[in-house]
Design a protein around this motif. Structure first.
Motif, PDB file in Angstrom:
ATOM      1  N   LEU A 145       0.904  -1.239  -0.141  1.00 11.68           N
ATOM      2  CA  LEU A 145      -0.199  -0.408  -0.108  1.00 11.68           C
ATOM      3  C   LEU A 145       0.996   1.107  -0.003  1.00 11.68           C
ATOM      4  O   LEU A 145       0.284   2.650  -0.252  1.00 11.68           O
ATOM      5  CB  LEU A 145      -1.036  -0.402   1.031  1.00 11.68           C
ATOM      6  N   SER A 146       2.418   1.184   0.646  1.00  3.93           N
ATOM      7  CA  SER A 146       2.687   2.330   0.833  1.00  3.93           C
ATOM      8  C   SER A 146       3.414   3.026  -0.813  1.00  3.93           C
ATOM      9  O   SER A 146       4.178   3.885  -1.190  1.00  3.93           O
ATOM     10  CB  SER A 146       4.092   2.064   1.864  1.00  3.93           C
ATOM     11  N   LEU A 147       3.799   1.540  -1.901  1.00  3.56           N
ATOM     12  CA  LEU A 147       4.318   1.854  -2.858  1.00  3.56           C
ATOM     13  C   LEU A 147       2.705   2.317  -3.897  1.00  3.56           C
ATOM     14  O   LEU A 147       3.210   3.102  -4.623  1.00  3.56           O
ATOM     15  CB  LEU A 147       4.283   0.419  -3.774  1.00  3.56           C
ATOM     16  N   ALA A 148       1.771   1.927  -3.785  1.00  2.00           N
ATOM     17  CA  ALA A 148       0.391   2.266  -4.372  1.00  2.00           C
ATOM     18  C   ALA A 148       0.308   4.400  -4.283  1.00  2.00           C
ATOM     19  O   ALA A 148       0.111   4.393  -4.849  1.00  2.00           O
ATOM     20  CB  ALA A 148      -0.917   1.474  -3.915  1.00  2.00           C
ATOM     21  N   LEU A 149       0.948   3.968  -2.811  1.00  2.00           N
ATOM     22  CA  LEU A 149       0.306   5.169  -2.365  1.00  2.00           C
ATOM     23  C   LEU A 149       1.473   6.424  -3.288  1.00  2.00           C
ATOM     24  O   LEU A 149       2.043   7.775  -3.200  1.00  2.00           O
ATOM     25  CB  LEU A 149       0.941   5.907  -0.953  1.00  2.00           C
ATOM     26  N   LEU A 150       2.581   5.580  -2.955  1.00  2.00           N
ATOM     27  CA  LEU A 150       3.302   6.397  -3.327  1.00  2.00           C
ATOM     28  C   LEU A 150       3.413   6.965  -5.374  1.00  2.00           C
ATOM     29  O   LEU A 150       4.365   7.755  -5.772  1.00  2.00           O
ATOM     30  CB  LEU A 150       5.589   5.883  -2.991  1.00  2.00           C
ATOM     31  N   VAL A 151       3.355   5.824  -5.623  1.00  2.00           N
ATOM     32  CA  VAL A 151       2.813   5.930  -7.026  1.00  2.00           C
ATOM     33  C   VAL A 151       1.979   7.277  -7.614  1.00  2.00           C
ATOM     34  O   VAL A 151       2.393   7.778  -8.227  1.00  2.00           O
ATOM     35  CB  VAL A 151       2.987   4.771  -8.286  1.00  2.00           C
ATOM     36  N   SER A 152       1.658   7.225  -6.965  1.00  2.00           N
ATOM     37  CA  SER A 152       0.129   8.119  -6.773  1.00  2.00           C
ATOM     38  C   SER A 152       0.718   9.624  -5.918  1.00  2.00           C
ATOM     39  O   SER A 152       0.362  10.321  -7.026  1.00  2.00           O
ATOM     40  CB  SER A 152      -1.015   7.831  -5.769  1.00  2.00           C
ATOM     41  N   ALA A 153       1.091   9.099  -5.309  1.00  2.00           N
ATOM     42  CA  ALA A 153       1.789  11.177  -4.976  1.00  2.00           C
ATOM     43  C   ALA A 153       2.276  11.548  -6.232  1.00  2.00           C
ATOM     44  O   ALA A 153       2.244  12.372  -6.119  1.00  2.00           O
ATOM     45  CB  ALA A 153       2.185  10.443  -3.387  1.00  2.00           C
ATOM     46  N   THR A 154       3.127  10.258  -6.595  1.00  2.25           N
ATOM     47  CA  THR A 154       4.320  10.856  -7.842  1.00  2.25           C
ATOM     48  C   THR A 154       3.565  11.349  -9.148  1.00  2.25           C
ATOM     49  O   THR A 154       3.753  12.584  -9.310  1.00  2.25           O
ATOM     50  CB  THR A 154       5.488  10.178  -7.802  1.00  2.25           C
ATOM     51  N   SER A 155       2.759  10.687  -9.209  1.00  3.51           N
ATOM     52  CA  SER A 155       1.886  10.801 -10.898  1.00  3.51           C
ATOM     53  C   SER A 155       1.392  12.444 -10.710  1.00  3.51           C
ATOM     54  O   SER A 155       0.468  13.114 -11.608  1.00  3.51           O
ATOM     55  CB  SER A 155       0.649   9.490 -10.482  1.00  3.51           C
ATOM     56  N   ASN A 156       0.712  12.816  -9.291  1.00  2.00           N
ATOM     57  CA  ASN A 156      -0.188  14.245  -9.075  1.00  2.00           C
ATOM     58  C   ASN A 156       0.959  15.111 -10.427  1.00  2.00           C
ATOM     59  O   ASN A 156       0.234  16.432  -9.587  1.00  2.00           O
ATOM     60  CB  ASN A 156      -0.941  13.963  -7.693  1.00  2.00           C
ATOM     61  N   LEU A 157       2.584  14.850  -9.579  1.00  2.00           N
ATOM     62  CA  LEU A 157       3.366  15.740  -9.899  1.00  2.00           C
ATOM     63  C   LEU A 157       2.315  16.038 -11.710  1.00  2.00           C
ATOM     64  O   LEU A 157       2.994  17.501 -12.001  1.00  2.00           O
ATOM     65  CB  LEU A 157       4.501  15.976  -9.885  1.00  2.00           C
ATOM     66  N   PHE A 158       1.530  15.856 -12.374  1.00  3.13           N
ATOM     67  CA  PHE A 158       1.732  16.392 -13.580  1.00  3.13           C
ATOM     68  C   PHE A 158       0.062  16.445 -13.973  1.00  3.13           C
ATOM     69  O   PHE A 158       0.235  16.916 -15.022  1.00  3.13           O
ATOM     70  CB  PHE A 158       1.728  14.720 -14.396  1.00  3.13           C
ATOM     71  N   SER A 159      -0.387  16.136 -12.482  1.00  2.00           N
ATOM     72  CA  SER A 159      -2.227  16.724 -13.031  1.00  2.00           C
ATOM     73  C   SER A 159      -2.309  17.927 -13.425  1.00  2.00           C
ATOM     74  O   SER A 159      -3.094  18.469 -14.498  1.00  2.00           O
ATOM     75  CB  SER A 159      -2.532  16.289 -12.072  1.00  2.00           C
ATOM     76  N   ALA A 160      -1.277  19.385 -13.083  1.00  2.00           N
ATOM     77  CA  ALA A 160      -1.351  20.725 -13.994  1.00  2.00           C
ATOM     78  C   ALA A 160      -1.554  20.126 -14.609  1.00  2.00           C
ATOM     79  O   ALA A 160      -1.906  21.273 -16.066  1.00  2.00           O
ATOM     80  CB  ALA A 160      -0.948  21.240 -12.740  1.00  2.00           C
ATOM     81  N   ARG A 161       0.104  20.358 -15.424  1.00  2.00           N
ATOM     82  CA  ARG A 161      -0.174  19.849 -16.553  1.00  2.00           C
ATOM     83  C   ARG A 161      -0.838  19.707 -17.762  1.00  2.00           C
ATOM     84  O   ARG A 161      -0.970  19.691 -18.302  1.00  2.00           O
ATOM     85  CB  ARG A 161       1.884  19.354 -17.195  1.00  2.00           C
TER      86      ARG A 161
END
Length: 480
Positions: free
Chosen positions: A342-358
């Motif tokens: 679950l930590s890996l899933a949340l880490l991947v989720s957090a990283t993907s959010n860096l591109f949401s504004a673009r």
């Protein structure tokens, strides 16, 4: 004589990097630049303006820090909450009912506090009351195993049964942030707001599972000691959040609450207002409010809330707590392994959010919300199909890759249409509708688990969320 307030859009022209693609540090630097540093601005900076900008940047960082602290508490508790209740002898149906009642209590608390945040309590006091509720709930869970005491603490306090946002915090914080920045800068700021929470939850979940590997002795007693330690941590995070909330400045309050005159200053306020009105016949604030209200009717808002409710029901059926419980039941996975997954899933989720504004800048808010959310929900519906823990974990991580990329565009989408004086109440209403719909999810999943078909809850959750995506695209794709 009042100095004019100048807003220069030159930073959006002449090849400059758009503001909403900058990091918080650069965004803060850009927005707090003195007027004299702007080319051809023709205005003179004042000390008062500089002081206000300093307060703004400090408040933003305090709110981001508060979200980090809060989500670290939610992430740690969600990993063990269902397992803790199961260890107390609760049946699957009872566990589901407990989580449902917890969400209903959060719904009532959020509805009450967000509706009085701007007019009675104030936004800062609302955040402080929520943090105090976190502290008290954590202490109750850390000191007793009697369900008769745990249930009231969960209902009337703030305990996250899903690992996601609950309580009045998000509505109030997003209302404050939307007030402090212009509309074109909100997607980036909300993106960092989401990323901050996701990284905090990921870190807490991973460390919780790792710590369990060292302290777990294999007995029920050692497990209960570990669970209580998690809730002590939860209470400590509530205390830190309370201290952060006490440090927020007056700028965080709604204009009506912040500028409410005292009886002794009433006549002076009226005189000053009459002197200012002729000088500001068409302020930018009025124009912005009028623009933000265009195209957003009560009927469309009701439809939007209905779609959010469908999405939240699916989320409630497949929350982080229930996912952890599902993996434990199906594969007999250890808590340390669950924490890592679950930590890996949340880490991947957090990283993907860096591109949401673009993406939101290029595709638009609604297309970004749909096209990032839809693949995640397809993976969610397929999660129970693999027969090994490794493949199931891969499904969970694949879902996480885009599952939360819609959150920042969604926040910007809502904030763009809601005037400032109504924003806290409207965002609070949206959050309470989502929480109320989500509260039915754990009971349904508990019923499926009791029938020996817990995987069907994830199939249904994925289909509900896919329906939300398609409905949102059909109804709001034309909204700019």
């Amino acid at each position: 004589m009042l100095a004019p307030l100048v807003t220069d859009p030159s930073s959006l022209r002449h090849g400059h990097e758009p503001l909403f693609l900058k990091t918080p540090a650069s965004l803060d630097h850009t927005l707090t630049m003195p007027a004299s540093a702007e080319p051809n601005s023709g205005s003179t900076p004042t000390t008062a303006s500089d002081n206000d900008d300093t307060a703004w940047s400090r408040d933003v960082w305090l709110l981001l820090a508060a979200r980090f602290v809060r989500m670290s508490a939610f992430g740690s508790s969600s990993l063990v909450l269902a397992l803790f209740l199961s260890a107390l002898g609760q049946t699957p149906v009872q566990v589901g009912r407990f989580l449902t009642l917890t969400l209903i209590g959060d719904f009532l608390l959020s509805l009450l506090l967000t509706f009085v945040a701007d007019s009675v309590l104030g936004r800062r006091n609302t955040l402080r009351l929520g943090a105090l509720s976190m502290l008290l709930s954590g202490l109750v869970f850390a000191t007793t195993t009697n369900v008769d005491y745990l249930l009231p603490a969960a209902i009337f306090g703030v305990i996250s049964p899903s690992g996601g946002e609950i309580g009045p915090f998000r509505a109030v914080e997003q209302s404050i942030l939307a007030t402090l920045v212009d509309k074109q800068h909100r997607p980036a700021l909300f993106g960092w707001y989401v990323v901050t929470g996701a990284y905090a939850a990921s870190l807490a979940t991973g460390l919780g599972g790792l710590l369990n590997r060292f302290v777990q002795g294999g007995s029920k007693e050692s497990s209960m000691v570990y669970y209580r330690g998690v809730f002590v941590w939860y209470a400590l995070m509530g205390l830190i959040k309370l201290l952060l909330s006490l440090s927020l400045s007056q700028r965080c309050e709604a204009a009506t609450f912040r500028n409410a005159p005292s009886p002794s200053a009433s006549s002076q306020s009226q005189t000053e207002a009459s002197e200012r009105d002729p000088l500001l016949p068409g302020s930018n604030t009025s124009a912005t409010t009028e623009h933000e209200e265009q195209g957003f009717s009560h009927a469309r808002f009701t439809l939007l809330c209905s779609l959010f409710a469908i999405d939240s029901l699916g989320s409630g059926m497949a929350s982080q707590t229930l996912t952890s419980w599902f993996l434990s039941r199906k594969f007999n996975a250890e808590l340390a392994s669950l924490g890592g997954i679950l930590s890996l899933a949340l880490l991947v989720s957090a990283t993907s959010n860096l591109f949401s504004a673009r993406l939101a800048n290029r595709l638009g808010l609604v297309p970004t919300m749909v096209f990032t959310h839809l693949p995640a929900n397809i993976f969610l519906a397929m999660t129970p199909l693999p027969s090994s823990l490794g493949l199931t974990s891969a499904m969970i991580v694949a879902r996480a890759a885009t599952s939360s990329m819609d959150q920042a565009p969604r926040s910007a989408f809502l904030s763009a249409f809601v005037p400032d004086h109504q924003r806290t109440r409207v965002l609070g209403l949206v959050n309470t509708v989502q929480t109320l719909a989500q509260s039915a999810g754990p009971s349904l999943t508990g019923w499926f688990a009791d029938m020996g078909s817990m995987g069907w809850a994830f199939h249904m959750a994925g289909l509900l969320k896919i329906g939300y995506d398609l409905g949102l695209l059909a109804a709001f794709s034309a909204v700019n």
